[in-house]
Enzyme design. Structure first.
Site, PDB file in Angstrom:
ATOM      1  N   GLU A  68       2.133 -10.304  -0.829  1.00 34.64           N
ATOM      2  CA  GLU A  68       2.308  -9.084  -1.658  1.00 34.64           C
ATOM      3  C   GLU A  68       3.679  -8.447  -1.461  1.00 34.64           C
ATOM      4  O   GLU A  68       3.973  -7.406  -2.040  1.00 34.64           O
ATOM      5  CB  GLU A  68       1.266  -7.989  -1.333  1.00 34.64           C
ATOM      6  CG  GLU A  68      -0.163  -8.373  -1.483  1.00 34.64           C
ATOM      7  CD  GLU A  68      -1.122  -7.232  -1.085  1.00 34.64           C
ATOM      8  OE1 GLU A  68      -0.657  -6.126  -0.762  1.00 34.64           O
ATOM      9  OE2 GLU A  68      -2.326  -7.473  -1.105  1.00 34.64           O
TER      10      GLU A  68
ATOM     11  N   GLU B 134       4.127 -11.497  -4.063  1.00 31.43           N
ATOM     12  CA  GLU B 134       3.326 -12.353  -4.941  1.00 31.43           C
ATOM     13  C   GLU B 134       1.841 -12.156  -4.674  1.00 31.43           C
ATOM     14  O   GLU B 134       1.439 -11.813  -3.587  1.00 31.43           O
ATOM     15  CB  GLU B 134       3.691 -13.824  -4.769  1.00 31.43           C
ATOM     16  CG  GLU B 134       3.906 -14.287  -3.355  1.00 31.43           C
ATOM     17  CD  GLU B 134       2.771 -14.082  -2.408  1.00 31.43           C
ATOM     18  OE1 GLU B 134       1.628 -14.384  -2.801  1.00 31.43           O
ATOM     19  OE2 GLU B 134       3.013 -13.625  -1.264  1.00 31.43           O
TER      20      GLU B 134
END
Lengths: 348, 348
Positions: A315, A172
């Site tokens: 991420e 994310e």
């Protein structure tokens, strides 16, 4: 029953027992490979085979912006969400480098950055809206938007499955999303905000105190309306987090193993496990992050993460980092000799 | 000054500072890659380059037998040492599988199994003697034998360097060698035996109690003679452990980075650091094992290991397992974009 409350697929418990038995006859003291043994056994049960494999890795990084950034809750400006999406696309971000290292497929999914992005290589536009609302003064998203974000995740998990991936990693990106995640975890677990909130990308103590106050205000505002996990997601969620929830649920329904990343991904994993029974059987936990709330969320998931090395990037970076450890675990399971094969004496 | 008390090579502190500076401008919150950042910086300083690499891995597993097995201190019979050497040679052991996974060179070094071995592929015969003496009633080895075992390690480290390895991994195999290692650590650190001794390959509580008593007897016997780290190695050591000490010292003198494995390797690393100044700058610590003494030894080395996943196999298996994490760390250091390159805004 809607699609996202349908239970997960079951593991093959017969293969699970066989794999555990196989581990016990390999030429090593019983249990001496620690969690590497557990992962191999879990993988065997997930893939329903005594020779589990992890060749193809699929990574999706969901990106969205957060209305709560109006309250000034991050060390970085909101523009960074979109800037990082461009960085993912060009291969310069941590997850880009790790994906290349793994020869993995990397899709970046725009679920709702504040401004629409230009066409970017490797970036899928699946926007729900231009950022969520500020959850201090209204619901972060409507029910329809929440269902739409769940569907984005479902679609991406199906894409991973269609690409014959052996594992799904969800990452994310969203400036402000440790605030969103802390609010979600506090509301769901009824835990004090101060126990869950941390520095995120780098707040100082004053910044952390402000973040706590913002979340407490939001929790008070939505107290009556937070009647279910789904309602909490609507009131306090972020589009990228809800998409992760949908992706984990659908992956587990299809029998696709998932590696959970850090605090934000783990909050999504926790919501997934509250919506669809048995989802957590399909999870491997990559790491214990430096963010304090992560420990609480992992405990709730009964998770034993592989790494505890102070990572706090998101991420999907920690999840991608442990793929090679899982490959080691499977190689050991598949290729070590047994005591009998090797002519090695067992315990006296 | 003998060869093994000559200090280690120095790290390049100028490159170290540059590498730390480089990490701070990559597109991530400062410090958010945790120990992966530290490892990349350490590697840059060790290799004296801003673009450190880890392509070639060299692994040596030192094997030897222990006279203290007369006291019945292991869950496995002594024959297993030689049986496992054959298993290494045939590719069936954990370290064989991991070496293949890494495309690493694997040498097995017989420093003194109880019976001489037949010719085996990949096994080097560099025997000091047929097992050590039982250290409960005499010195484990003579001074000459100790110097000879140190030289075995030196020669192997030089072989690794000549093969252009980027990293040296030392493993060990020797039934009874957690007893030897616990005795060595207790004597060197003046710590209670009971705080250091663990189950090794799988003793029960009664077995552990017996192991403690055996070591306490040995420590009492050698109390007057244990006047220096070198004397402690002679009185209580094992050939494979002393060879590891020699290998670490020589590797550090030549500027070859080492990954330290588990309890036994860490005890060897501690002795190396007491004999030759600065050796420990060249160490990366792979894991915190389940063996209780390991924590104490790692603290003494000021070590922060990468994994804590209940491994306790030895052979260099944990060290080999983390090579891929180090590769990830270096790929991130070398290939991530900077804030400026990526046009990403830094902290507000």
């Amino acid at each position: 029953m809607t699609w996202f409350t349908t239970p997960a697929a079951g593991l093959n418990t017969e293969i699970q027992e066989q794999a555990a038995q196989h581990q016990s006859i390999l030429t090593k003291p019983a249990g001496s490979l620690g969690q590497l043994e557990n992962i191999a056994i879990q993988f065997a049960a997930m893939q329903s085979t005594n020779t589990p494999k992890l060749d193809a890795t699929y990574i999706a990084v969901f990106a969205a912006d957060h209305g709560v950034m109006d309250e000034n809750v991050s060390a970085f400006p909101q523009a960074v969400t979109a800037e990082m999406v461009r960085n993912f696309s060009r291969g310069g971000a941590a997850i880009s480098v790790l994906a290349k290292q793994l020869n993995a497929t990397l899709d970046v999914v725009d679920v709702g950055t504040v401004n629409e992005l230009e066409d970017l290589s490797g970036v899928l536009s699946m926007r729900v809206a231009s950022a969520t609302n500020n959850f201090c003064t209204q619901a972060a998203m409507s029910e329809v938007q929440c269902l739409q974000a769940l569907l984005v995740g479902k679609e991406i998990a199906e894409k991973a499955q269609q690409s014959k991936a052996d594992i799904f990693i969800g990452g994310e990106m969203g400036i402000g999303n440790t605030t969103t995640s802390a609010a979600l975890a506090s509301a769901l677990l009824q835990q004090p905000v101060a126990d869950i909130v941390g520095p995120g990308t780098g707040l100082d103590n004053k910044g952390i105190q402000h973040k706590i106050e913002v979340i407490e205000k939001a929790l008070a505002y939505h107290k009556q309306a937070n009647t279910s996990p789904l309602k909490i997601l609507e009131n306090l969620g972020g589009f990228e987090i809800v998409a992760l929830v949908g992706a984990y649920i659908r992956a587990a329904q299809m029998g696709l193993p998932c590696i959970i990343d850090g605090f934000i991904s783990s909050v999504a994993a926790l919501f997934a496990s509250r919506l669809s029974a048995g989802v957590e059987q399909w999870f491997i936990y990559s790491h214990q992050s430096a963010e304090p709330g992560h420990r609480i969320v992992l405990q709730e998931l009964n998770a034993t993460p592989l790494l505890n090395i102070g990572m706090r990037l998101g991420e999907g970076s920690a999840a991608a980092s442990v793929v090679c450890l899982i490959k080691n675990a499977l190689a050991l399971h598949n290729n070590m000799a047994t005591f009998e094969q090797a002519g090695v004496s067992d315990k006296v």
